[in-house]
Each structure stands twice: as C-alpha cells, then as structure tokens.
Enzyme design. Structure first.
Site, PDB file in Angstrom:
ATOM      1  N   GLU A  58      -5.335 102.292 -34.550  1.00 41.79           N
ATOM      2  CA  GLU A  58      -6.792 102.390 -34.600  1.00 41.79           C
ATOM      3  C   GLU A  58      -7.451 101.526 -33.523  1.00 41.79           C
ATOM      4  O   GLU A  58      -8.456 101.909 -32.935  1.00 41.79           O
ATOM      5  CB  GLU A  58      -7.310 102.022 -35.989  1.00 41.79           C
ATOM      6  CG  GLU A  58      -7.107 103.120 -37.015  1.00 41.79           C
ATOM      7  CD  GLU A  58      -7.798 104.429 -36.618  1.00 41.79           C
ATOM      8  OE1 GLU A  58      -8.830 104.388 -35.927  1.00 41.79           O
ATOM      9  OE2 GLU A  58      -7.268 105.496 -36.977  1.00 41.79           O
ATOM     10  N   CYS A 214     -12.591 121.577 -31.454  1.00 51.18           N
ATOM     11  CA  CYS A 214     -14.042 121.459 -31.230  1.00 51.18           C
ATOM     12  C   CYS A 214     -14.313 120.360 -30.212  1.00 51.18           C
ATOM     13  O   CYS A 214     -14.940 119.347 -30.512  1.00 51.18           O
ATOM     14  CB  CYS A 214     -14.740 121.148 -32.561  1.00 51.18           C
ATOM     15  SG  CYS A 214     -16.529 121.289 -32.472  1.00 51.18           S
ATOM     16  N   CYS A 221     -14.068 128.038 -30.459  1.00 44.93           N
ATOM     17  CA  CYS A 221     -14.516 128.533 -31.766  1.00 44.93           C
ATOM     18  C   CYS A 221     -13.621 129.654 -32.292  1.00 44.93           C
ATOM     19  O   CYS A 221     -13.449 129.787 -33.507  1.00 44.93           O
ATOM     20  CB  CYS A 221     -15.962 129.005 -31.663  1.00 44.93           C
ATOM     21  SG  CYS A 221     -17.083 127.705 -31.077  1.00 44.93           S
ATOM     22  N   CYS A 224     -11.052 128.198 -34.456  1.00 42.60           N
ATOM     23  CA  CYS A 224     -11.542 127.204 -35.411  1.00 42.60           C
ATOM     24  C   CYS A 224     -11.629 127.795 -36.824  1.00 42.60           C
ATOM     25  O   CYS A 224     -12.174 128.888 -37.014  1.00 42.60           O
ATOM     26  CB  CYS A 224     -12.916 126.718 -34.980  1.00 42.60           C
ATOM     27  SG  CYS A 224     -13.593 125.455 -36.078  1.00 42.60           S
ATOM     28  N   CYS A 230     -19.925 127.961 -39.350  1.00 46.92           N
ATOM     29  CA  CYS A 230     -20.434 126.918 -38.455  1.00 46.92           C
ATOM     30  C   CYS A 230     -21.925 127.148 -38.172  1.00 46.92           C
ATOM     31  O   CYS A 230     -22.323 128.204 -37.669  1.00 46.92           O
ATOM     32  CB  CYS A 230     -19.645 126.930 -37.144  1.00 46.92           C
ATOM     33  SG  CYS A 230     -20.272 125.758 -35.919  1.00 46.92           S
TER      34      CYS A 230
HETATM   35  S1  SF4 Z   1     -16.881 126.981 -34.784  1.00 44.76           S
HETATM   36 FE1  SF4 Z   1     -18.227 125.184 -34.836  1.00 44.76          FE
HETATM   37  S2  SF4 Z   1     -16.933 123.530 -35.570  1.00 44.76           S
HETATM   38 FE2  SF4 Z   1     -15.564 125.170 -34.899  1.00 44.76          FE
HETATM   39  S3  SF4 Z   1     -15.077 124.757 -32.726  1.00 44.76           S
HETATM   40 FE3  SF4 Z   1     -16.876 126.090 -32.754  1.00 44.76          FE
HETATM   41  S4  SF4 Z   1     -18.587 124.679 -32.677  1.00 44.76           S
HETATM   42 FE4  SF4 Z   1     -16.820 123.484 -33.340  1.00 44.76          FE
END
Ligand code: SF4
Length: 311
Positions: A58, A214, A221, A224, A230
């Site tokens: 950390e 992200c 995205c 993701c 989102c």
């Molecule tokens: S969907 Fe939203 S949280 Fe996921 S990578 Fe894209 S901007 Fe980031």
C-alpha cells in the site's frame, strides 16, 4: 481469487441510496463476479499474503503503478519479511532499497511505521483502523486499505481508481472532483456491501476495474461488467467540464532534481563527493535547494565537508 477473511463490521451503514437510482445488489454482484474471474495474481493478495506484505504494497502503490512496484516489493519482502526486520536496519538501507520508485520519503515513513509497530504492537501489524491511523505516515486511505485488504474489515477505501469508477458508473461524471468530497464519501459508504468480506472484495474489485478496464484516458466499456448500468455511458459519455486536470510536470522540476541527486548517492558504494552531485544536476541554485531539502527530509546526510551518504 480468495477473499480476505471476514471480521466484524467496522464501517457504519448509512442510508441506502434511493432504490430507483442504483440497483446496489446488481452492482455488487457484477463487480464481485468480474473480480473473481479477472483479478490479477499479485503477491500482496490472496491467503499467503501477510498483513505486512499488504502494508508494504500500500505504501509503494501510492503514486506508483503495479508493474514498477512488483520487483521492489519482492526485494523488500525478501530482505525484511516482518516489521521487526525493517525496524532493525538504518533508514538509509530502506532508502537504498526503495530504488527508483519515486517519492522516497515513503521509505522513511514505512521504516517509522515498522518501528512503531514493534514498539506498540509487538511487531504485529494492527488490524483496527484507529490503531493503523495512529501509526506514523499512515493516513485515512492507507489505514482503511490495510484494515480492509489484510484483515477483511469493512471500510470505505477510496483511491484514484475507485473514485473514477464510482464517478462514472454511479455519478455519471467522467472524473471525480480533485479531492474527496463529503458527498462522494457518503455515496461510497452507502454502496459498501454489508458483509465485511464482500466489502473488502468490493473495494479491491473496484480498484482492479479502474486499473484494468475503466482507465482514465480510454475506458474499455465493451469489456466492463457495468456497461449496462453505467450512468456515464447512459448519459452519452458527456465530456468532462470541471476544473482543468493538471498533468504532473516532471522534466526540470525539483522532484526530478531530487531524484537525480538521491540516485547518484544510492548508486555509489560509499559516500560521494560534492562533485558527483554537481555532475548529476547542472543548475547550481536548484541543486543546492534540493540537496538541502533532501537533508532536511532525512533522505541524505552530509558525512564530511564535501561528502554525502544515505542516512
Ligand atoms: S461502462 Fe462505465 S464503469 Fe465501465 S469502463 Fe465504461 S465508463 Fe467505466
């Protein structure tokens, strides 16, 4: 990936977010499942990682990417597998082993924290947020991160990556405010899973999602797990319109100068002559200023009229 051990809840449970604003359970399920499948194997994660290994990581990961931390963390854990091992050596050895990670005062702070752990806690990294926070060099973020990742305690852990993911997925903004706002902390607390072990995995999962998917410049995205929920994507990915985000300057700064001077001493077998430092940085005024600040910080020591060494 194994999850940290469970422990009693230590973060108050504030009011839930409005149910129509965020499907909190689905958010948790998506992030926890994604982390389970995609988390990197890192030496400070998993059942074999000691609290001390987590604590060292950390300190190193503040301001420094994982790929640069990995080799230095390995060297440190080999040399000093417990706080007592580190506390027993001069601070100069910690500074030398810090290598080129940058912000070398972190090495001194880690040494001071290790010394306090030996004196106050019998050499064991404490588990409670308050005891961690009372150690030298440990602030809110680091205390919460160690309590969460090493001991499975339930705390809000807000690092840069977590803040960015929450700003986008929940807040609908491309980037969070420059510093942590009260409202942002309240939202993060409201989103924290109730089960301590889930809360710890949620924290590290958001962190990993911010690091691997992200990212600041190019959020992927399509890869993701939160794309369908989102807020920033739903709003059409609006451009950031907050205060200018400063890129960190490096060339010609005092930080670069200090790094060159410290590196010249660190790379030598023994004390170096002033002429070696003169060769390391040409601007005499800046060199003198930075040399004085390194001595004041305890990172360098004058050991003769014209010679310098690690403390
Ligand atoms: S969907 Fe939203 S949280 Fe996921 S990578 Fe894209 S901007 Fe980031």
């Amino acid at each position: 990936m194994p999850t940290p051990p469970a422990s009693p809840s230590s973060e108050p449970s504030p009011e839930r977010l409005p149910a129509d604003a965020v499907d909190v359970d689905a958010l948790h399920a998506d992030v926890l499942a994604w982390y389970d499948e995609h988390a990197r194997e890192l030496p400070w994660r998993g059942v074999a990682a000691t609290p001390w290994s987590v604590m060292v990581s950390e300190f190193m990961l503040q301001q420094t990417p994982v790929v640069r931390v990995l080799p230095v963390h390995a060297v440190w854990m080999e040399a000093w597998p417990t706080p007592a091992h580190l506390a027993a050596v001069p601070t100069g050895e910690a500074v030398r082993a810090w290598g080129r990670l940058g912000y070398p005062r972190r090495a001194l702070r880690l040494h001071a924290a290790a010394t306090a752990i030996v004196e106050r806690h019998g050499g064991e990294v404490p588990a409670s947020y308050d005891e961690l926070l009372a150690l030298p060099g440990i602030g809110d973020y680091t205390a919460a991160a160690i309590a969460s990742f090493a001991y499975g305690r339930r705390h809000v852990v807000l690092d840069t990556n977590v803040r960015r993911v929450l700003a986008r997925a929940v807040g609908g903004d491309e980037f969070p405010a420059r510093s942590v706002m009260r409202s942002e902390r309240d939202v993060a607390a409201a989103l924290l899973p109730d089960e301590p072990a889930d809360a710890a995995t949620w924290n590290v999962g958001l962190m990993e999602l911010g690091a691997l998917v992200c990212s600041a410049a190019n959020p992927a995205c399509g890869r993701c797990p939160l794309e369908d929920r989102c807020a920033w994507v739903a709003a059409g990915r609006p451009a950031y319109d907050g205060p200018p985000r400063r890129a960190q300057a490096w060339a010609g700064t005092d930080r670069q100068c200090r790094g060159r001077l410290l590196g010249a001493v660190r790379d030598a077998d023994g004390p170096v002559h002033t002429s070696t430092l003169d060769a390391a940085w040409a601007d005499a005024d800046q060199r003198e200023r930075c040399l004085a600040s390194l001595v004041a910080d305890g990172l360098l020591a004058r050991v003769g009229p014209e010679s310098w060494a690690l403390p």
